[in-house]
Design an enzyme around this catalytic site. Structure first.
Site, PDB file in Angstrom:
ATOM      1  N   CYS A  66      -2.151  28.710 -33.293  1.00  0.00           N
ATOM      2  CA  CYS A  66      -1.244  28.022 -34.243  1.00  0.00           C
ATOM      3  C   CYS A  66      -0.485  28.611 -35.335  1.00  0.00           C
ATOM      4  O   CYS A  66       0.570  28.331 -35.912  1.00  0.00           O
ATOM      5  CB  CYS A  66      -1.929  27.005 -35.042  1.00  0.00           C
ATOM      6  SG  CYS A  66      -3.121  25.855 -34.075  1.00  0.00           S
ATOM      7  N   HIS A 111       3.551  19.297 -34.818  1.00  0.00           N
ATOM      8  CA  HIS A 111       3.021  20.700 -34.921  1.00  0.00           C
ATOM      9  C   HIS A 111       3.268  21.244 -33.427  1.00  0.00           C
ATOM     10  O   HIS A 111       2.365  21.357 -32.520  1.00  0.00           O
ATOM     11  CB  HIS A 111       1.481  20.645 -35.181  1.00  0.00           C
ATOM     12  CG  HIS A 111       0.849  22.046 -34.959  1.00  0.00           C
ATOM     13  ND1 HIS A 111       1.484  23.289 -34.878  1.00  0.00           N
ATOM     14  CD2 HIS A 111      -0.588  22.232 -34.692  1.00  0.00           C
ATOM     15  CE1 HIS A 111       0.499  24.141 -35.082  1.00  0.00           C
ATOM     16  NE2 HIS A 111      -0.658  23.605 -34.450  1.00  0.00           N
ATOM     17  N   CYS A 168      -4.763  26.750 -40.018  1.00  0.00           N
ATOM     18  CA  CYS A 168      -5.891  27.008 -39.256  1.00  0.00           C
ATOM     19  C   CYS A 168      -5.476  27.541 -38.076  1.00  0.00           C
ATOM     20  O   CYS A 168      -4.285  27.038 -37.554  1.00  0.00           O
ATOM     21  CB  CYS A 168      -6.823  26.069 -39.413  1.00  0.00           C
ATOM     22  SG  CYS A 168      -6.251  24.527 -38.903  1.00  0.00           S
ATOM     23  N   GLY A 184      -6.869  27.961 -33.978  1.00  0.00           N
ATOM     24  CA  GLY A 184      -7.448  27.354 -32.663  1.00  0.00           C
ATOM     25  C   GLY A 184      -8.515  28.604 -32.520  1.00  0.00           C
ATOM     26  O   GLY A 184      -7.879  29.676 -32.464  1.00  0.00           O
TER      27      GLY A 184
END
Length: 383
Positions: free
Chosen positions: A81, A338, A368, A370
């Site tokens: 991400c 996202h 955050c 993954g």
């Protein structure tokens, strides 16, 4: 320069008929005129992407087709991400060390064409290691763990989700996003006739206007198998398609070229957290980067924090004691989607545009990541 494409809903939105190579090429074609420099000055292009197996080929071919010269090399970075932010940080650090003077950071994802199928099957030894095993689990599981471990209620999650949708809707309707979006020309297929035409995409189609808390509370759990089963399609980030780009160079070079300086990348921090509660990571990444640059969170004018799930969004805001009037003021990923590789660069485009409107000074972006990681970066606007 810090710009993005409009965002499209996965599988149903405006980019559903656009292949990844077409999307990146179209975006770069629209972006190059916004550089306001000779493209031959670009000495490196780093592209953040998560899902494409052939991303290295596509990045290079799209850059050349769009009009970047063969002298501008490309590479692809994947830290899930945060990939778009990692692309930016790589370019910034190459400039800092004197290896290059000018570079382009890009983040993009076409989730309609390359859906996220999760982790592959792994060796028995890996799966026997509990922490490693946790890192392969679906992200929805981690959202439920955050909600359960930290006593975050469904009502809180849906309230934050409603706030995101409302803010994005207001920004969309008032035209605020026009400052950061570059129109992209793509092919579109008529579902009835199959006829292909070219259209220009310039507005997000992911925002759910007129969202209300009571409506979200009626949505069934997306993960009833994992207690407390509070994550839904209404309070989690949408899968979507899109791209973003940030042009970076030495200040001295920008002045030579007569360019307006939008801001300065100061530093990026990356942290690791227990994979089972992946979403808590910004609560560690943000203090880490603030300590690195020697400022307090009260010095920050705006935060762009990726809303992977409302559970983590609530946790981070409450744990750090952030003023919600400084966080995702034009909505976040619950409303805007996202696109995994795009988000890190998209948040910079959105944040710097709003910082300019407010005449603020400090922007912090965070997400955050993954498998149990988090990232955050500090940017300072030039007055």
């Amino acid at each position: 320069m810090a710009v993005r494409s409009a965002l499209g809903r996965q599988g149903k939105g405006q980019f559903k008929d656009t292949k990844p190579d077409e999307l990146l090429t179209a975006f770069l074609k629209s972006t190059i005129p916004k550089l306001n420099i000779d493209p031959a000055l670009i000495e490196d292009v780093t592209v953040g992407n998560v899902l494409l197996a052939d991303a290295g080929y596509i990045a290079r071919a799209a850059a050349l087709t769009a009009g970047l010269p063969h002298t501008a090399p490309t590479q692809v970075v994947n830290r899930f991400c945060s990939s778009g932010l990692m692309a930016l940080s790589i370019i910034a650090n190459r400039i800092r060390t004197g290896e290059i003077n000018v570079g382009l950071a890009v983040g993009f994802e076409d989730m309609s064409a390359t859906p996220d199928n999760g982790a592959p099957k792994m060796d028995e030894e890996i799966m026997a290691n509990q922490t490693a095993n946790d890192s392969t689990m679906p992200m929805g599981w981690t959202s439920e763990n955050v909600a359960g471990d930290f006593h975050i209620t469904r009502e809180e999650m849906d309230q934050f989700a409603t706030m995101s949708q409302t803010r994005a809707s207001n920004a969309h309707k008032s035209g605020l996003f026009e400052a950061e979006i570059v129109p992209v020309e793509i092919k579109s297929k008529d579902p009835a006739t199959g006829a292909v035409s070219r259209i220009t995409v310039s507005k997000d189609d992911v925002i759910r206007h007129n969202t209300e808390v009571n409506t979200l509370l009626k949505i069934r759990s997306a993960f009833p198998q994992w207690p407390p089963s509070q994550t839904t399609g209404g309070n989690a980030s949408q899968n979507s398609d899109g791209a973003a780009a940030v042009l970076l160079m030495k200040r001295s070079r920008a002045k030579e070229l007569g360019l307006k300086i939008l801001g300065k990348h100061v530093a990026t921090s990356v942290v690791g957290v227990p994979p089972r509660i992946m979403g808590i990571a910004p609560a560690y990444a943000i203090p880490a980067v603030l300590k690195l640059v020697g400022i307090h969170q009260d010095d920050v004018d705006l935060f762009e924090i990726n809303e992977a799930f409302a559970s983590m969004y609530v946790y981070v805001v409450k744990t750090l004691g952030l003023d919600v009037n400084k966080v995702n003021v034009n909505g976040g990923a619950i409303a805007l989607g996202h696109p995994l590789g795009c988000t890190g660069a998209r948040q910079v485009a959105t944040g710097l545009a709003e910082l300019e409107r407010r005449k603020g000074k400090v922007l912090v972006t965070s997400m955050c990541v993954g498998t149990g990681m988090g990232a955050a970066a500090v940017f300072v606007r030039d007055p």
